[in-house]
Design a protein around this motif. Sequence first.
Motif, PDB file in Angstrom:
ATOM      1  N   SER A 151     -55.325 -56.449  31.256  1.00  0.00           N
ATOM      2  CA  SER A 151     -56.775 -56.276  31.395  1.00  0.00           C
ATOM      3  C   SER A 151     -57.295 -55.116  30.562  1.00  0.00           C
ATOM      4  O   SER A 151     -58.493 -55.052  30.255  1.00  0.00           O
ATOM      5  CB  SER A 151     -57.124 -56.064  32.865  1.00  0.00           C
ATOM      6  N   GLN A 152     -56.398 -54.209  30.213  1.00  0.00           N
ATOM      7  CA  GLN A 152     -56.825 -53.063  29.398  1.00  0.00           C
ATOM      8  C   GLN A 152     -56.803 -53.355  27.896  1.00  0.00           C
ATOM      9  O   GLN A 152     -57.262 -52.542  27.092  1.00  0.00           O
ATOM     10  CB  GLN A 152     -55.924 -51.866  29.704  1.00  0.00           C
ATOM     11  N   VAL A 153     -56.201 -54.490  27.516  1.00  0.00           N
ATOM     12  CA  VAL A 153     -56.183 -54.886  26.101  1.00  0.00           C
ATOM     13  C   VAL A 153     -57.448 -55.698  25.835  1.00  0.00           C
ATOM     14  O   VAL A 153     -57.568 -56.853  26.282  1.00  0.00           O
ATOM     15  CB  VAL A 153     -54.935 -55.720  25.773  1.00  0.00           C
ATOM     16  N   LYS A 154     -58.426 -55.094  25.136  1.00  0.00           N
ATOM     17  CA  LYS A 154     -59.702 -55.742  24.844  1.00  0.00           C
ATOM     18  C   LYS A 154     -59.923 -55.806  23.331  1.00  0.00           C
ATOM     19  O   LYS A 154     -60.240 -54.794  22.699  1.00  0.00           O
ATOM     20  CB  LYS A 154     -60.849 -54.972  25.504  1.00  0.00           C
ATOM     21  N   PRO A 155     -59.740 -56.971  22.737  1.00  0.00           N
ATOM     22  CA  PRO A 155     -59.942 -57.103  21.282  1.00  0.00           C
ATOM     23  C   PRO A 155     -61.410 -56.809  20.930  1.00  0.00           C
ATOM     24  O   PRO A 155     -62.331 -57.232  21.627  1.00  0.00           O
ATOM     25  CB  PRO A 155     -59.586 -58.565  21.007  1.00  0.00           C
TER      26      PRO A 155
ATOM     27  N   ALA B 221     -67.058 -70.752  29.904  1.00  0.00           N
ATOM     28  CA  ALA B 221     -68.380 -71.272  30.230  1.00  0.00           C
ATOM     29  C   ALA B 221     -69.251 -70.230  30.899  1.00  0.00           C
ATOM     30  O   ALA B 221     -70.428 -70.486  31.149  1.00  0.00           O
ATOM     31  CB  ALA B 221     -68.233 -72.493  31.141  1.00  0.00           C
ATOM     32  N   GLY B 222     -68.703 -69.058  31.204  1.00  0.00           N
ATOM     33  CA  GLY B 222     -69.481 -67.989  31.807  1.00  0.00           C
ATOM     34  C   GLY B 222     -69.560 -68.063  33.313  1.00  0.00           C
ATOM     35  O   GLY B 222     -70.301 -67.285  33.924  1.00  0.00           O
ATOM     36  N   VAL B 223     -68.805 -68.965  33.962  1.00  0.00           N
ATOM     37  CA  VAL B 223     -68.846 -69.070  35.418  1.00  0.00           C
ATOM     38  C   VAL B 223     -68.092 -67.915  36.067  1.00  0.00           C
ATOM     39  O   VAL B 223     -68.503 -67.373  37.092  1.00  0.00           O
ATOM     40  CB  VAL B 223     -68.252 -70.430  35.858  1.00  0.00           C
ATOM     41  N   ARG B 224     -66.995 -67.510  35.469  1.00  0.00           N
ATOM     42  CA  ARG B 224     -66.204 -66.391  35.958  1.00  0.00           C
ATOM     43  C   ARG B 224     -66.056 -65.363  34.862  1.00  0.00           C
ATOM     44  O   ARG B 224     -66.141 -65.686  33.668  1.00  0.00           O
ATOM     45  CB  ARG B 224     -64.825 -66.861  36.410  1.00  0.00           C
ATOM     46  N   LYS B 225     -65.800 -64.109  35.243  1.00  0.00           N
ATOM     47  CA  LYS B 225     -65.637 -63.059  34.250  1.00  0.00           C
ATOM     48  C   LYS B 225     -64.226 -63.020  33.691  1.00  0.00           C
ATOM     49  O   LYS B 225     -64.037 -62.643  32.535  1.00  0.00           O
ATOM     50  CB  LYS B 225     -65.983 -61.704  34.868  1.00  0.00           C
ATOM     51  N   SER B 226     -63.215 -63.372  34.516  1.00  0.00           N
ATOM     52  CA  SER B 226     -61.838 -63.309  34.035  1.00  0.00           C
ATOM     53  C   SER B 226     -60.988 -64.243  34.874  1.00  0.00           C
ATOM     54  O   SER B 226     -61.374 -64.691  35.957  1.00  0.00           O
ATOM     55  CB  SER B 226     -61.286 -61.882  34.114  1.00  0.00           C
ATOM     56  N   ALA B 227     -59.800 -64.529  34.333  1.00  0.00           N
ATOM     57  CA  ALA B 227     -58.820 -65.373  35.028  1.00  0.00           C
ATOM     58  C   ALA B 227     -57.429 -64.969  34.563  1.00  0.00           C
ATOM     59  O   ALA B 227     -57.224 -64.579  33.398  1.00  0.00           O
ATOM     60  CB  ALA B 227     -59.084 -66.852  34.761  1.00  0.00           C
ATOM     61  N   THR B 228     -56.485 -65.039  35.478  1.00  0.00           N
ATOM     62  CA  THR B 228     -55.108 -64.670  35.162  1.00  0.00           C
ATOM     63  C   THR B 228     -54.185 -65.780  35.660  1.00  0.00           C
ATOM     64  O   THR B 228     -54.358 -66.284  36.777  1.00  0.00           O
ATOM     65  CB  THR B 228     -54.720 -63.353  35.861  1.00  0.00           C
TER      66      THR B 228
ATOM     67  N   THR C  46     -57.512 -64.030  30.632  1.00  0.00           N
ATOM     68  CA  THR C  46     -58.655 -64.560  29.880  1.00  0.00           C
ATOM     69  C   THR C  46     -59.912 -63.883  30.384  1.00  0.00           C
ATOM     70  O   THR C  46     -60.149 -63.793  31.595  1.00  0.00           O
ATOM     71  CB  THR C  46     -58.767 -66.084  30.074  1.00  0.00           C
ATOM     72  N   THR C  47     -60.769 -63.415  29.427  1.00  0.00           N
ATOM     73  CA  THR C  47     -62.013 -62.747  29.785  1.00  0.00           C
ATOM     74  C   THR C  47     -63.083 -63.119  28.782  1.00  0.00           C
ATOM     75  O   THR C  47     -62.805 -63.667  27.698  1.00  0.00           O
ATOM     76  CB  THR C  47     -61.819 -61.218  29.808  1.00  0.00           C
ATOM     77  N   THR C  48     -64.300 -62.843  29.156  1.00  0.00           N
ATOM     78  CA  THR C  48     -65.415 -63.154  28.262  1.00  0.00           C
ATOM     79  C   THR C  48     -65.453 -62.171  27.106  1.00  0.00           C
ATOM     80  O   THR C  48     -64.961 -61.042  27.205  1.00  0.00           O
ATOM     81  CB  THR C  48     -66.751 -63.085  29.021  1.00  0.00           C
ATOM     82  N   ILE C  49     -66.070 -62.572  26.000  1.00  0.00           N
ATOM     83  CA  ILE C  49     -66.194 -61.709  24.814  1.00  0.00           C
ATOM     84  C   ILE C  49     -67.368 -60.769  25.037  1.00  0.00           C
ATOM     85  O   ILE C  49     -68.454 -61.207  25.457  1.00  0.00           O
ATOM     86  CB  ILE C  49     -66.388 -62.556  23.557  1.00  0.00           C
ATOM     87  N   PRO C  50     -67.175 -59.484  24.773  1.00  0.00           N
ATOM     88  CA  PRO C  50     -68.278 -58.536  25.014  1.00  0.00           C
ATOM     89  C   PRO C  50     -69.544 -58.885  24.267  1.00  0.00           C
ATOM     90  O   PRO C  50     -70.649 -58.670  24.767  1.00  0.00           O
ATOM     91  CB  PRO C  50     -67.688 -57.201  24.557  1.00  0.00           C
ATOM     92  N   ASN C  51     -69.448 -59.455  23.077  1.00  0.00           N
ATOM     93  CA  ASN C  51     -70.623 -59.795  22.283  1.00  0.00           C
ATOM     94  C   ASN C  51     -71.298 -61.018  22.907  1.00  0.00           C
ATOM     95  O   ASN C  51     -70.735 -62.115  22.928  1.00  0.00           O
ATOM     96  CB  ASN C  51     -70.224 -60.091  20.836  1.00  0.00           C
ATOM     97  N   GLN C  52     -72.496 -60.829  23.436  1.00  0.00           N
ATOM     98  CA  GLN C  52     -73.166 -61.895  24.154  1.00  0.00           C
ATOM     99  C   GLN C  52     -73.621 -63.026  23.251  1.00  0.00           C
ATOM    100  O   GLN C  52     -74.036 -64.074  23.722  1.00  0.00           O
ATOM    101  CB  GLN C  52     -74.382 -61.318  24.903  1.00  0.00           C
ATOM    102  N   GLU C  53     -73.575 -62.818  21.889  1.00  0.00           N
ATOM    103  CA  GLU C  53     -74.002 -63.889  20.989  1.00  0.00           C
ATOM    104  C   GLU C  53     -72.996 -65.023  20.963  1.00  0.00           C
ATOM    105  O   GLU C  53     -73.324 -66.130  20.531  1.00  0.00           O
ATOM    106  CB  GLU C  53     -74.199 -63.329  19.568  1.00  0.00           C
ATOM    107  N   ARG C  54     -71.772 -64.777  21.341  1.00  0.00           N
ATOM    108  CA  ARG C  54     -70.749 -65.814  21.296  1.00  0.00           C
ATOM    109  C   ARG C  54     -70.730 -66.534  22.656  1.00  0.00           C
ATOM    110  O   ARG C  54     -69.988 -66.171  23.552  1.00  0.00           O
ATOM    111  CB  ARG C  54     -69.378 -65.221  20.978  1.00  0.00           C
ATOM    112  N   ARG C  55     -71.574 -67.479  22.845  1.00  0.00           N
ATOM    113  CA  ARG C  55     -71.644 -68.251  24.059  1.00  0.00           C
ATOM    114  C   ARG C  55     -70.601 -69.362  24.044  1.00  0.00           C
ATOM    115  O   ARG C  55     -70.318 -69.958  22.996  1.00  0.00           O
ATOM    116  CB  ARG C  55     -73.039 -68.884  24.215  1.00  0.00           C
ATOM    117  N   GLY C  56     -70.005 -69.646  25.196  1.00  0.00           N
ATOM    118  CA  GLY C  56     -69.052 -70.734  25.317  1.00  0.00           C
ATOM    119  C   GLY C  56     -67.690 -70.423  24.758  1.00  0.00           C
ATOM    120  O   GLY C  56     -66.875 -71.334  24.567  1.00  0.00           O
ATOM    121  N   VAL C  57     -67.394 -69.145  24.493  1.00  0.00           N
ATOM    122  CA  VAL C  57     -66.095 -68.749  23.950  1.00  0.00           C
ATOM    123  C   VAL C  57     -65.551 -67.585  24.784  1.00  0.00           C
ATOM    124  O   VAL C  57     -66.303 -66.688  25.164  1.00  0.00           O
ATOM    125  CB  VAL C  57     -66.194 -68.336  22.473  1.00  0.00           C
ATOM    126  N   ALA C  58     -64.249 -67.643  25.064  1.00  0.00           N
ATOM    127  CA  ALA C  58     -63.562 -66.574  25.775  1.00  0.00           C
ATOM    128  C   ALA C  58     -62.307 -66.216  25.002  1.00  0.00           C
ATOM    129  O   ALA C  58     -61.816 -67.000  24.188  1.00  0.00           O
ATOM    130  CB  ALA C  58     -63.200 -66.992  27.193  1.00  0.00           C
TER     131      ALA C  58
END
Length: 453
Positions: free
Chosen positions: A35-39, A98-105, A120-132
């Motif tokens: 969880s601490q590894v954030k690209p 899909a933005g339903v959850r913030k993360s999954a393991t 798996t987590t959402t991308i910090p950049n909100q412009e990338r919708r539908g991608v994790a």
Amino acid sequence: MLVATAVAVAVAAVALACWVTTRERLTEQLDTTLSQVKPNDDAIRLLTASCTNQLPGDVQIVTGPYTIQLVTAVGTEPCTQPDKSAIPVQPSDRVVAAGVRKSATHTTDAANGTAMRVYTTTIPNQERRGVAVSVAIPMDQVTDPLNQLALVLLIVSGIGVVGAGAAGLWVARSGLRPVDELTEAVEHVARTEDLTVRIPVEGEDEIARLSRSFNSMTASLATSRDLQAQLIADAGHELRTPLTSLRTNVELLARSEETGRAIPPDDRKALMTSVKAQMTELASLIGDLQELARPDAAQPGPLQVVALHDITRTALQRARLRGPELTITAELAPWYVRAEPAALERAVVNVLDNAVKFSPPGATIDVILHRGELTVRDRGPGIPADELPHVFERFWRSPSARQLPGSGLGLSIVARTVQQAGGTITLTPAADDGPGTVASIRLPGAPQPPPEL
């Protein structure tokens, strides 16, 4: 086997709990690390470029031991960095995209078969919708320590189970050794009827108590068998004399009938009187033997509150009939006792019979009942001091009284009856002037029964 099985179950439960707890803790630590590894955006752009073949050949994506891939919410293939094996996308990953959850393991196997832990987590950049973005690392950081721990637990558990089994076997053999000795002793007694066997007693535990009880039982049985053998021998000895005399008299009568030689009337009358007396003596002896041989002889019958003065008065009537030439005086104060009426009356009769038997003609017998003590004082020859300890033994008779009728069982029956009633009996030389013996029976009192309506 029971101890070893119990230890094996306990050790297995502890080992399993230790292994499961360690696995959970290691997995939590691995999840925290993932969880601490954030690209950042640059790494994601490079990864996107490599998936679209727009990444220059001299540029590499360095992520160390981690595998990074992009996951879309739709069913397209994930975008995985070129030097890593693709990781199958799970439904939970697409839910995050899909933005339903913030993360999954979750844990899954990569394309090369390596077990991977995926975060798996959402991308910090909100412009990338539908991608994790998914970050994965091999599970060997968890499985390798767990395998080593399992091996250590297996070895330690095996040693513990084997040691517990050996200790249990030693304890069982040590604890059951007295039981084996007891079993061998019982089998020996059953096989040989040897009641002299004794088991060594050590300690104060239950086995020692059992051994002491067995030794006490065999000693009691041996004493009982000796007493039984002595009773049979004494009874045979006592029966032999009247039977021999009776046989001689009967043979004399039979020879007279066979030869036709009549016996003089006076001799025949004396012979018949002797036969009758011998038969009476045999009947008395057999009755005494039956009294001693009854299965319940050691147990008193139903106890009742009875009037000792009334029983003594009835016994005195019988004594006066047996000794009409004697003077029997009586002073009977009321006294109630708890005893078996028939047995107590027989005991008093036996004591009075002894006084009548040994008193010379014209003598006086004094009978006094006062405060629970019944004394019978005769004027007979008395009992020597060295014979007093034996007067209550079965079949014992004073040498001076062997010519008189009797079986030697009367006083032993009296002693047993008095003891069962909670009293005592003693024979002592007369303390006043003149020869004689004083028989004293002491019985505890009982409440006087209410009068009958």
